[in-house]
Design an enzyme around this catalytic site. Structure first.
Site, PDB file in Angstrom:
ATOM      1  N   ASP A  37      45.734  42.906 110.263  1.00 17.30           N
ATOM      2  CA  ASP A  37      44.548  43.590 110.797  1.00 17.30           C
ATOM      3  C   ASP A  37      43.760  44.366 109.767  1.00 17.30           C
ATOM      4  O   ASP A  37      42.685  44.870 110.077  1.00 17.30           O
ATOM      5  CB  ASP A  37      44.971  44.559 111.910  1.00 17.30           C
ATOM      6  CG  ASP A  37      45.681  45.793 111.363  1.00 17.30           C
ATOM      7  OD1 ASP A  37      46.422  45.654 110.361  1.00 17.30           O
ATOM      8  OD2 ASP A  37      45.496  46.886 111.924  1.00 17.30           O
ATOM      9  N   ASP A  57      52.075  41.271 109.450  1.00 17.36           N
ATOM     10  CA  ASP A  57      52.004  42.641 108.946  1.00 17.36           C
ATOM     11  C   ASP A  57      52.604  43.563 110.003  1.00 17.36           C
ATOM     12  O   ASP A  57      52.634  43.222 111.187  1.00 17.36           O
ATOM     13  CB  ASP A  57      50.541  42.999 108.678  1.00 17.36           C
ATOM     14  CG  ASP A  57      50.380  44.422 108.178  1.00 17.36           C
ATOM     15  OD1 ASP A  57      51.147  44.832 107.310  1.00 17.36           O
ATOM     16  OD2 ASP A  57      49.493  45.121 108.705  1.00 17.36           O
ATOM     17  N   THR A  64      52.074  47.391 110.369  1.00 22.63           N
ATOM     18  CA  THR A  64      51.193  48.427 110.907  1.00 22.63           C
ATOM     19  C   THR A  64      49.923  47.832 111.505  1.00 22.63           C
ATOM     20  O   THR A  64      49.179  47.119 110.834  1.00 22.63           O
ATOM     21  CB  THR A  64      50.812  49.429 109.798  1.00 22.63           C
ATOM     22  OG1 THR A  64      51.998  49.962 109.228  1.00 22.63           O
ATOM     23  CG2 THR A  64      49.963  50.552 110.364  1.00 22.63           C
TER      24      THR A  64
END
Length: 679
Positions: free
Chosen positions: A567, A368, A370
């Protein structure tokens, strides 16, 4: 084997089983030494053969009985359990070997007339093996002491962390008075004062003050981390020179340190897939060894030199003892226990042993953007307003709407409004559109904020803002469109800085031949700009959260072994789908619960460290299994007497017991080498 405690606490000291085994070993060793001296008299010139006559045999009985009955009692208990549960193991072989040697000798003392000539030596004596039974027990006890001591060291790193936890906290009462209270009385929501040089009592957030915190005890990072209002604090880390006030958010078993201990303890009790090989072998091994011991006795009884039966008995016992599969049983769990403790000190948490074994196989890493590649702390870098709107108005409407959202971009917009002292409005009819944006009513106006997909869903044309948005994306910014009452009002450019460690980590991973893929819901232009800066060749952008799982499945269908790093809550399904899920410790709890690996520092270099440890651990396990297998392949024939026809050499059961203990110590020592591995 002894059971491992489910949790490690600061109050834990010596294992009571270790204390008990050490006491049994000490007493048994004292009694076994004179037994060995008596047995050695046969080697002296002119000495009589050992037999069941005279005073010395009764002395041997008196010395050996406490060793076998009391010292070896735990082994006989486990021997009986293995028979009752039909789960043959090392204690089956130890129990058989010791029992045969002891009760044979007992019968030779009390009923010597029952033994035929094939059991007697040239002097007509029936041989006694009290010293063999006692010394086997003593050596096995020594092996257990060494094993238990080594296993206790695997929790030493975690116990040291727990010992560093503060015992009290300074709470600020309602009237402003400050009072020291025991740590277990701190409750969520309490305001706590942390003075310079003190330890942070619990997990929380700074509400007043500025400082730098040494978080090395949790993350391994030696450089103190700057902390300002709103920043998170980790319990048991050390405050620097500033005084801060924090709000307690996690206390007791919910703190990060407690979670680390729980995860490491659980991981140490899990079984790696490679353990199935050892289990499969062990399932057939013990019955085969018993059969080999019976065959050994038979061969010596019918074809060996006199006394044939005595020689058969001695060699059968030697086979039973030397073949104990304790080294095989220790090969995998010892390495896993050491590796999980080592990883925790390096800022990497393995949820289970399977994650340790699987991580080295990864050939595709999907990440991912961000919060994983970037810092996850975006800032509003640019605001463009359409004619009829002011920048402040665009920000006010956007921030008012985003105040109800938990997305990182929303937080950056609200923060920008706070910095510019923009007054926010109440919001009605708020609606979150996953992967697209949000909408609602602000000050009586219909407001929508999101990406191009949201505009398309609402039938809006970005008009001239499309080109400006593309320019923002080409500079690595995320473009967020604002629509008011069905018309375009403006666009916000949000930049999320790349983590300092991301370029180095991605460089390492690519050098290892890993296929690195960026997976993001952001626009292709923004994603490509970030990828170009990092040297990432493959980008999958504009992906909705529910589609991330499908991307992982696609790579898996191509035969790739996939790890997913993320996250956020929206990453959790993909983390669970991947062969190895990797969560950033700075992210959400849901992501960490879905992942097999958690990086406490939240940087991608943790993946490099974790893969290095994974390779070292599997190499260590294979070495242990090799030692255990080769040891038994070579040891059993020698114990059976295969060297006797050529060299006249027989292996004493005492030597077999020493060799068996040495094999376990070798595996333990090799496993502990992992604690010195550089990652």
């Amino acid at each position: 084997m002894a059971l491992e405690p489910r949790t490690i606490s600061a109050g834990d000291r010596e294992n009571p089983e270790l204390v008990d085994m050490r006491r049994r070993f000490a007493v048994s060793a004292v009694l076994s030494v004179p037994l060995l001296v008596i047995a050695m008299r046969d080697l002296l010139p002119g000495s009589a053969g050992m037999g069941a006559s005279g005073v010395l045999p009764w002395v041997e009985l008196a010395l050996a009985t406490p060793v076998v009955v009391w010292g070896g009692w735990p082994f006989f208990v486990r021997f009986a359990q293995s028979i009752r549960n039909r789960s043959l193991n090392m204690f089956t072989l130890i129990g058989l070997g010791v029992a045969v040697a002891y009760f044979y000798s007992l019968a030779a003392i009390f009923f010597p007339g029952l033994f035929p000539a094939s059991f007697r030596d040239a002097s007509g004596h029936v041989g006694l093996y009290f010293e063999a039974a006692a010394i086997i027990v003593t050596l096995v006890l020594l092996g257990q002491v060494l094993e238990l001591k080594a296993r206790s060291q695997t929790g030493a790193a975690i116990r040291a962390l727990l010992d560093l936890a503060p015992k009290t906290a300074r709470r600020i009462e309602q009237g402003g008075a400050e009072v020291d209270i025991p740590l277990d009385q701190v409750q969520v929501g309490d305001r706590l004062r942390v003075r310079p040089g003190e330890k942070i009592p619990v997990d929380g957030s700074v509400v007043e003050g500025h400082t730098a915190v040494d978080e090395s005890m949790v993350t391994g990072e030696p450089i103190p981390v700057e902390k300002n209002a709103g920043d998170r604090l980790i319990g048991s880390t050390v405050n620097g020179t500033g005084s801060v006030v924090l709000t307690a958010e996690r206390v007791g078993a919910e703190t990060m340190l407690s979670q680390i201990v729980r995860l490491v303890s659980e991981a140490q009790r899990t079984r790696a897939p490679i353990q199935k090989l050892a289990d499969l072998v062990a399932g057939y091994f013990v019955p085969i060894v018993i059969a080999v011991a019976v065959i050994t006795f038979g061969v010596w009884a019918f074809a060996g030199p006199d006394p044939r039966m005595a020689h058969g008995l001695v060699n059968a016992v030697a086979v039973l003892i030397i073949a104990c599969p304790c080294a095989l049983g220790l090969a995998t769990p010892m390495s896993i226990m050491v590796a999980t403790g080592k990883a925790a000190k390096a800022g990497v948490l393995f949820r289970n042993a399977e994650a340790i074994e699987s991580l080295r196989k990864v050939d595709t890493l999907v990440m991912d953007k961000t919060g994983t590649i970037t810092e996850g702390k975006p800032r509003v870098a640019e605001i463009l307003a359409q004619p009829g709107f002011e920048e402040a108005e665009v920000l006010r409407l956007a921030a008012s709407l985003e105040r109800g959202s938990e997305h990182p971009l929303a937080a950056s917009i609200v923060a920008a409004a706070g910095e510019r002292q923009v007054r926010l409005e109440p919001v009605g009819d708020f609606q979150s559109r996953t992967g697209r944006g949000v909408s609602g009513r602000v000050a009586g106006r219909a407001v929508a904020l999101g990406n191009a997909a949201l505009l398309a869903e609402m039938g809006l044309d970005p008009a001239g803002l499309g080109a400006r948005a593309e320019d923002m994306r080409s500079r690595g910014q995320t473009a967020v469109f604002l629509a008011v009452d069905g018309k375009m009002a403006g666009i916000l450019g949000i930049a999320d800085p790349i983590k300092k460690t991301s370029p180095e980590a991605i460089g390492h991973l690519r050098a290892e031949g890993i296929r690195v893929v960026m997976l993001t819901g952001d626009s292709k232009t923004t994603a490509n700009a970030v990828a170009k800066e990092l040297g990432i060749d493959e980008v999958v952008a504009e992906v909705l959260p529910e589609d991330k799982v499908n991307v992982i499945k696609r790579y898996q269908a191509e035969g790739r072994f996939v790890a997913m790093a993320g996250d956020g809550v929206n990453d959790a399904p993909a983390l669970a789908q991947a062969q190895v899920g990797i969560a950033m410790g700075t992210g959400t709890d849901v992501a960490m619960e879905s992942a097999g690996v958690t990086l406490l520092r939240g940087d991608l270099l943790g993946i490099v460290r974790a893969r290095s440890l994974s390779r070292a651990t599997m190499r260590n396990i294979k070495q242990n299994l090799f030692f255990a297998f080769v040891y038994n392949v070579l040891g059993i024939p020698i114990a059976g007497g295969v060297l006797y026809p050529f060299f006249g050499v027989l292996l004493s059961p005492m030597i077999a017991a020493a060799a068996m203990s040495f094999s376990s110590v070798s595996v333990i020592g090799n496993s502990l080498r992992l604690s010195r591995t550089k990652v």
